[in-house]
Design a protein around this motif. Structure first.
Motif, PDB file in Angstrom:
ATOM      1  N   LEU A 153      27.445  44.627  25.950  1.00 37.37           N
ATOM      2  CA  LEU A 153      27.680  44.173  27.146  1.00 37.37           C
ATOM      3  C   LEU A 153      28.528  45.418  28.116  1.00 37.37           C
ATOM      4  CD1 LEU A 153      27.825  42.410  29.445  1.00 37.37           C
ATOM      5  CD2 LEU A 153      29.678  41.214  28.745  1.00 37.37           C
ATOM      6  N   LEU A 154      29.282  46.001  27.395  1.00 37.89           N
ATOM      7  CA  LEU A 154      30.409  47.161  28.076  1.00 37.89           C
ATOM      8  C   LEU A 154      29.524  48.295  28.538  1.00 37.89           C
ATOM      9  CD1 LEU A 154      33.128  47.353  25.323  1.00 37.89           C
ATOM     10  CD2 LEU A 154      33.145  45.774  27.515  1.00 37.89           C
ATOM     11  N   ASP A 155      28.335  48.614  28.045  1.00 28.06           N
ATOM     12  CA  ASP A 155      27.538  49.760  28.528  1.00 28.06           C
ATOM     13  C   ASP A 155      26.827  49.417  29.790  1.00 28.06           C
ATOM     14  OD1 ASP A 155      27.849  50.846  26.144  1.00 28.06           O
ATOM     15  OD2 ASP A 155      26.188  50.135  25.095  1.00 28.06           O
ATOM     16  N   LEU A 156      26.755  47.970  30.379  1.00 28.95           N
ATOM     17  CA  LEU A 156      26.167  47.428  31.512  1.00 28.95           C
ATOM     18  C   LEU A 156      27.302  47.435  32.749  1.00 28.95           C
ATOM     19  CD1 LEU A 156      23.948  44.586  30.182  1.00 28.95           C
ATOM     20  CD2 LEU A 156      23.131  46.956  30.779  1.00 28.95           C
ATOM     21  N   LEU A 157      28.468  47.623  32.280  1.00 30.20           N
ATOM     22  CA  LEU A 157      29.799  47.428  33.212  1.00 30.20           C
ATOM     23  C   LEU A 157      30.038  48.524  34.188  1.00 30.20           C
ATOM     24  CD1 LEU A 157      31.472  44.746  31.252  1.00 30.20           C
ATOM     25  CD2 LEU A 157      29.716  44.251  32.877  1.00 30.20           C
ATOM     26  N   ASN A 158      30.369  48.375  35.292  1.00 30.86           N
ATOM     27  CA  ASN A 158      31.132  49.322  35.968  1.00 30.86           C
ATOM     28  C   ASN A 158      32.703  49.520  36.009  1.00 30.86           C
ATOM     29  OD1 ASN A 158      31.352  51.226  38.645  1.00 30.86           O
ATOM     30  ND2 ASN A 158      32.210  49.230  39.811  1.00 30.86           N
ATOM     31  N   TYR A 159      33.204  50.636  35.697  1.00 31.11           N
ATOM     32  CA  TYR A 159      34.497  50.938  35.537  1.00 31.11           C
ATOM     33  C   TYR A 159      35.110  51.630  36.649  1.00 31.11           C
ATOM     34  CZ  TYR A 159      33.471  49.509  30.856  1.00 31.11           C
ATOM     35  OH  TYR A 159      33.090  48.896  29.576  1.00 31.11           O
ATOM     36  N   GLU A 160      36.202  51.157  37.394  1.00 34.10           N
ATOM     37  CA  GLU A 160      36.797  51.678  38.262  1.00 34.10           C
ATOM     38  C   GLU A 160      38.597  52.123  38.107  1.00 34.10           C
ATOM     39  OE1 GLU A 160      36.036  51.966  41.538  1.00 34.10           O
ATOM     40  OE2 GLU A 160      33.913  51.298  41.071  1.00 34.10           O
ATOM     41  N   LYS A 161      38.798  53.527  37.974  1.00 37.21           N
ATOM     42  CA  LYS A 161      39.962  53.771  37.834  1.00 37.21           C
ATOM     43  C   LYS A 161      40.886  53.412  39.141  1.00 37.21           C
ATOM     44  CE  LYS A 161      39.172  56.517  34.353  1.00 37.21           C
ATOM     45  NZ  LYS A 161      39.905  56.413  33.023  1.00 37.21           N
ATOM     46  N   VAL A 162      42.010  53.153  38.838  1.00 43.28           N
ATOM     47  CA  VAL A 162      43.042  52.689  39.935  1.00 43.28           C
ATOM     48  C   VAL A 162      44.500  52.991  39.874  1.00 43.28           C
ATOM     49  CG1 VAL A 162      41.884  50.250  39.746  1.00 43.28           C
ATOM     50  CG2 VAL A 162      43.926  50.452  38.312  1.00 43.28           C
ATOM     51  N   LYS A 163      45.070  52.965  41.309  1.00 45.04           N
ATOM     52  CA  LYS A 163      46.335  53.558  41.293  1.00 45.04           C
ATOM     53  C   LYS A 163      46.793  52.492  42.470  1.00 45.04           C
ATOM     54  CE  LYS A 163      44.932  56.460  45.200  1.00 45.04           C
ATOM     55  NZ  LYS A 163      43.696  55.844  45.208  1.00 45.04           N
ATOM     56  N   GLU A 164      48.491  52.647  42.586  1.00 39.63           N
ATOM     57  CA  GLU A 164      49.173  51.670  43.492  1.00 39.63           C
ATOM     58  C   GLU A 164      48.549  51.788  44.596  1.00 39.63           C
ATOM     59  OE1 GLU A 164      51.712  50.673  46.511  1.00 39.63           O
ATOM     60  OE2 GLU A 164      51.368  52.989  46.016  1.00 39.63           O
ATOM     61  N   GLY A 165      48.419  50.606  45.310  1.00 44.60           N
ATOM     62  CA  GLY A 165      47.698  50.277  46.728  1.00 44.60           C
ATOM     63  C   GLY A 165      46.384  50.096  46.627  1.00 44.60           C
ATOM     64  N   ASP A 166      45.337  50.528  45.677  1.00 42.71           N
ATOM     65  CA  ASP A 166      44.423  49.930  45.678  1.00 42.71           C
ATOM     66  C   ASP A 166      43.823  48.436  45.636  1.00 42.71           C
ATOM     67  OD1 ASP A 166      43.492  52.728  45.278  1.00 42.71           O
ATOM     68  OD2 ASP A 166      42.974  52.767  43.233  1.00 42.71           O
ATOM     69  N   THR A 167      43.013  48.192  46.493  1.00 35.22           N
ATOM     70  CA  THR A 167      42.747  46.728  46.732  1.00 35.22           C
ATOM     71  C   THR A 167      41.172  46.346  46.356  1.00 35.22           C
ATOM     72  OG1 THR A 167      44.547  46.648  48.434  1.00 35.22           O
ATOM     73  CG2 THR A 167      42.783  44.839  48.263  1.00 35.22           C
ATOM     74  N   PHE A 168      41.117  45.141  45.660  1.00 35.28           N
ATOM     75  CA  PHE A 168      39.731  44.833  45.584  1.00 35.28           C
ATOM     76  C   PHE A 168      39.431  43.418  45.768  1.00 35.28           C
ATOM     77  CE2 PHE A 168      40.842  48.328  42.803  1.00 35.28           C
ATOM     78  CZ  PHE A 168      39.719  49.170  42.698  1.00 35.28           C
ATOM     79  N   PHE A 169      38.400  42.975  46.254  1.00 36.48           N
ATOM     80  CA  PHE A 169      37.961  41.690  46.710  1.00 36.48           C
ATOM     81  C   PHE A 169      36.878  41.268  45.621  1.00 36.48           C
ATOM     82  CE2 PHE A 169      34.960  38.870  49.029  1.00 36.48           C
ATOM     83  CZ  PHE A 169      36.161  37.766  49.346  1.00 36.48           C
ATOM     84  N   ILE A 170      37.044  40.225  45.032  1.00 40.62           N
ATOM     85  CA  ILE A 170      36.088  39.746  43.702  1.00 40.62           C
ATOM     86  C   ILE A 170      35.638  38.496  44.304  1.00 40.62           C
ATOM     87  CG2 ILE A 170      35.942  39.135  41.402  1.00 40.62           C
ATOM     88  CD1 ILE A 170      37.214  41.953  42.014  1.00 40.62           C
ATOM     89  N   ASN A 171      34.286  38.508  44.770  1.00 43.41           N
ATOM     90  CA  ASN A 171      33.609  37.200  45.062  1.00 43.41           C
ATOM     91  C   ASN A 171      32.902  36.505  44.030  1.00 43.41           C
ATOM     92  OD1 ASN A 171      32.001  39.476  44.841  1.00 43.41           O
ATOM     93  ND2 ASN A 171      30.622  39.092  46.751  1.00 43.41           N
ATOM     94  N   THR A 172      32.620  35.269  44.134  1.00 45.26           N
ATOM     95  CA  THR A 172      32.252  34.504  42.926  1.00 45.26           C
ATOM     96  C   THR A 172      30.990  35.146  42.459  1.00 45.26           C
ATOM     97  OG1 THR A 172      31.269  32.915  44.689  1.00 45.26           O
ATOM     98  CG2 THR A 172      33.190  32.385  43.862  1.00 45.26           C
ATOM     99  N   GLY A 173      30.765  34.967  41.162  1.00 44.27           N
ATOM    100  CA  GLY A 173      29.662  35.478  40.506  1.00 44.27           C
ATOM    101  C   GLY A 173      29.855  36.916  39.846  1.00 44.27           C
ATOM    102  N   LYS A 174      30.999  37.332  40.477  1.00 45.26           N
ATOM    103  CA  LYS A 174      31.079  38.829  40.222  1.00 45.26           C
ATOM    104  C   LYS A 174      31.660  39.096  38.706  1.00 45.26           C
ATOM    105  CE  LYS A 174      31.988  41.698  43.313  1.00 45.26           C
ATOM    106  NZ  LYS A 174      30.410  42.443  43.491  1.00 45.26           N
ATOM    107  N   ILE A 175      31.075  39.578  37.810  1.00 46.68           N
ATOM    108  CA  ILE A 175      31.767  39.960  36.439  1.00 46.68           C
ATOM    109  C   ILE A 175      32.827  40.893  36.623  1.00 46.68           C
ATOM    110  CG2 ILE A 175      30.203  41.678  35.628  1.00 46.68           C
ATOM    111  CD1 ILE A 175      29.921  40.330  32.996  1.00 46.68           C
TER     112      ILE A 175
END
Length: 320
Positions: A153-175
């Motif tokens: 499964l890990l091969d199919l996933l999107n990875y995002e490097k993060v730092k202070e202040g980064d903001t993410f919106f996680i809607n329903t259904g999103k892995i």
């Protein structure tokens, strides 16, 4: 009704650490505290007031007595006498499980609950820390199922490097998953429904694998690759900067180097401030409270004016 502070509800987690105590001063006695629930009416975890004449009353008790004054009439019309959002700080010493949340319809049918739309504000991140958000390509349900069987499964996933202040919106259904070394503020619908799909084959302190929700997740996942999760927002000083506007909550970023006064007479919603850096004294018509980094306050909808006294603070302002 004055600005309210609440006793944090601390949660032990397999993946938790010590930052909630060391960075925010939370009263943890454990080395694996993963979450501080700041505002909650989730059954079994209802916040209790910590300050002023209303101390030791629960948030739910206050809502029952003063629904319109506390929540706002428009909020009561939509959600009844239920507090519609859950506010947390999260410390991930290890990777969280890979998971997703169902939408309102599925959650209602299966769990008599709301779904779980949420957002994250990164407060601190170790070098190289990252999140998992969504897929790195469009996949089919059968491709996804096969990846679970083949442990890929890990091969199919999107990875995002993060730092202070980064903001993410996680809607329903999103892995998604919070990675090791991330300390964040979370704003979400009031719901504790999570479908865990992969947990790195970890075992708990008793040697047991944690429960997975493989079958429930199949019809709840959004299998499309989407770049709709990173929030682009202004960080202008001494201004109200919009971050997220969704049906379940509205969040603004306040980067203040001086005091600010807001006329909230027509807001018709409670206001939450999560302090993500610095310090401020926040007051309404009936009292005041001091918030430091890692603290939260709730101001009732009956507040006609809100004054934030500070020489340096970063706040997440949350309303409905």
């Amino acid at each position: 009704m004055y600005p309210l502070k609440f006793k944090p509800i601390l949660k032990e987690r397999l993946w938790g650490g010590k930052k909630l105590k060391e960075v925010f001063g939370k009263a943890s006695i454990s080395e694996t505290t993963g979450e501080s629930w700041e505002l909650s009416t989730v059954q079994g975890d209802i916040s209790v007031i910590a300050n002023g004449d209303l101390a030791d009353n629960s948030l739910q008790e206050l809502i029952e007595k003063y629904p319109n004054e506390l929540l706002g009439k428009s909020v009561v019309d939509r959600f009844g006498k239920e507090f519609p959002i859950l506010i947390k700080f999260i410390d991930a010493k290890q990777d969280l499980s890979i998971q997703l949340h169902p939408n309102d319809q599925l959650a209602k049918e299966r769990h008599n609950s709301f779904g779980k739309t949420e957002m994250w504000y990164i407060m601190d991140a170790d070098p190289g820390a990252e999140l998992i958000v969504g897929f790195n390509k469009d996949v089919t349900k059968s491709e996804y199922a096969k990846s679970l069987e083949s442990d890929s499964l890990l091969d199919l996933l999107n990875y995002e490097k993060v730092k202070e202040g980064d903001t993410f919106f996680i809607n329903t259904g999103k892995i998604h998953a919070i990675g090791a070394g991330v300390l964040l503020a979370e704003i979400q619908q009031t719901s504790d429904v999570t479908y865990r799909v992969f947990d790195f084959n970890r075992r708990d302190k008793d040697g047991n694998l944690r429960e997975l929700h493989t079958d429930l997740a199949l019809d709840a996942i959004d299998y499309k690759k989407k770049d709709d999760f990173k929030v682009d927002y202004s960080k202008e000083s001494n201004a109200i900067n919009s971050m997220v506007q969704c049906p379940y909550f509205k969040t603004n970023f306040l980067n203040l180097t001086q005091s600010m006064v807001q006329d909230t007479l027509k807001r018709d919603s409670f206001t939450i401030f999560m302090c993500v850096d610095g310090e401020a004294k926040i007051e309404n018509d009936f009292g005041q409270v001091i918030v430091n980094k890692g603290e939260t306050t709730l101001l009732p909808a009956s507040s006609k004016k809100i004054k934030i006294n500070t020489t340096g603070v970063k706040l997440l302002e949350v309303t409905i």
